[in-house]
Design an enzyme around this catalytic site. Structure first.
Site, short mmCIF file in Angstrom:
data_model
loop_
_atom_site.label_atom_id
_atom_site.label_comp_id
_atom_site.label_asym_id
_atom_site.label_seq_id
_atom_site.Cartn_x
_atom_site.Cartn_y
_atom_site.Cartn_z
N LYS A 94 40.56 55.06 34.91
CA LYS A 94 39.45 54.20 34.54
C LYS A 94 39.92 53.01 33.71
CE LYS A 94 36.77 58.41 33.75
NZ LYS A 94 37.22 59.51 32.94
N GLU B 214 46.95 47.89 37.20
CA GLU B 214 47.16 49.01 36.27
C GLU B 214 46.87 48.58 34.84
OE1 GLU B 214 47.47 51.94 35.53
OE2 GLU B 214 48.74 53.11 36.85
N ASP C 112 54.25 52.84 31.93
CA ASP C 112 55.03 53.51 30.89
C ASP C 112 56.34 53.98 31.54
OD1 ASP C 112 55.59 54.84 28.51
OD2 ASP C 112 54.34 56.54 28.94
N PHE D 31 52.01 54.31 20.88
CA PHE D 31 50.80 54.69 21.61
C PHE D 31 49.68 53.71 21.26
CE2 PHE D 31 47.10 56.95 22.98
CZ PHE D 31 47.53 57.48 24.19
N VAL D 32 49.18 53.03 22.27
CA VAL D 32 48.17 52.00 22.03
C VAL D 32 46.83 52.37 22.68
CG1 VAL D 32 49.87 50.16 21.84
CG2 VAL D 32 48.86 50.65 24.06
N ASP E 259 42.82 54.58 26.51
CA ASP E 259 42.16 55.63 25.73
C ASP E 259 43.15 56.58 25.09
OD1 ASP E 259 42.93 56.90 28.26
OD2 ASP E 259 41.77 58.61 27.56
#
Ligand code: IMP
Length: 180
Positions: free
Chosen positions: A42, A98, A102, A151-152, A158
């Site tokens: 999502k 996208e 990662d 980690f964003v 999310d």
């Protein structure tokens, strides 16, 4: 939600400005053609809606849902398609949209699946790129921002389905995900 961020990386204004630049680049590259924007649900939806509105070429939209086989991502990159495209992409110029690349494992899988459907061309356009973490070599044609290995969240990204609606992108305080 803002209080859960250690630091804001990109404000809403900066994000809008950069997405407009990438949209202009895509519009130039595909001038005279129609593109098929295939968006991975999502997180990438937020990026898509801004990007698509700034394109000056015609675009069709379709969506792919993916599910991780392993809760908690113990096995990164092991994914399956939980919602397939509604349209045929044969002979279309596909741009895979996208939110973040990662390790690149998810995209490698998706590119393999979609390439098998004989599009005329297929390239990747990502909002964020954590290039340092790449495990497999994935061709990323368009990217808005390269980010450090942190980690964003925000602007679609999310943590456990939270923070997607933040208008900016920021680094999540580590105690929030380490405490679980
Ligand atoms: P990859 O297969 O390792 O490239 O995984 C990409 C997916 O991991 C993305 O589509 C996100 O769902 C998730 N992901 C990786 N890094 C982050 C992050 O910093 N914030 C939120 N989600 C992330």
């Amino acid at each position: 939600m803002l209080e859960d961020l250690e630091r804001i990386l990109f404000t809403e204004d900066r994000i809008r400005e950069r997405i407009a630049e990438v949209a202009a680049e895509i519009s130039r590259d595909y001038e005279g053609r129609e593109v098929m924007l295939v968006t991975v649900l999502k997180g990438a939806v937020f990026f898509l809606t801004h990007l698509a509105r700034s394109l000056t070429i015609p675009a069709r939209l379709d969506f792919l849902g993916i599910a991780s086989f392993s809760p908690g991502k113990a096995l990164p990159g092991v994914v399956r398609i939980s919602k397939d495209l509604d349209q045929d992409i044969q002979n279309m110029d596909v741009i895979l949209i996208e939110d973040i690349v990662d390790t690149g494992l998810t995209l490698r899988y998706l590119l393999n699946v979609l390439s098998g459907r004989q599009p005329r061309s297929i390239v990747v356009c990502t909002f964020l790129d954590k290039a340092q973490r790449r495990l497999v070599d994935i061709p990323v044609k368009y990217r808005c921002f390269e980010i450090p290995d942190r980690f964003v969240v925000g602007f679609g990204l999310d943590y456990d389905q939270h923070y997607r609606t933040l208008p900016c992108v920021g680094i999540l305080k580590s105690h929030i995900y380490q405490g679980r």
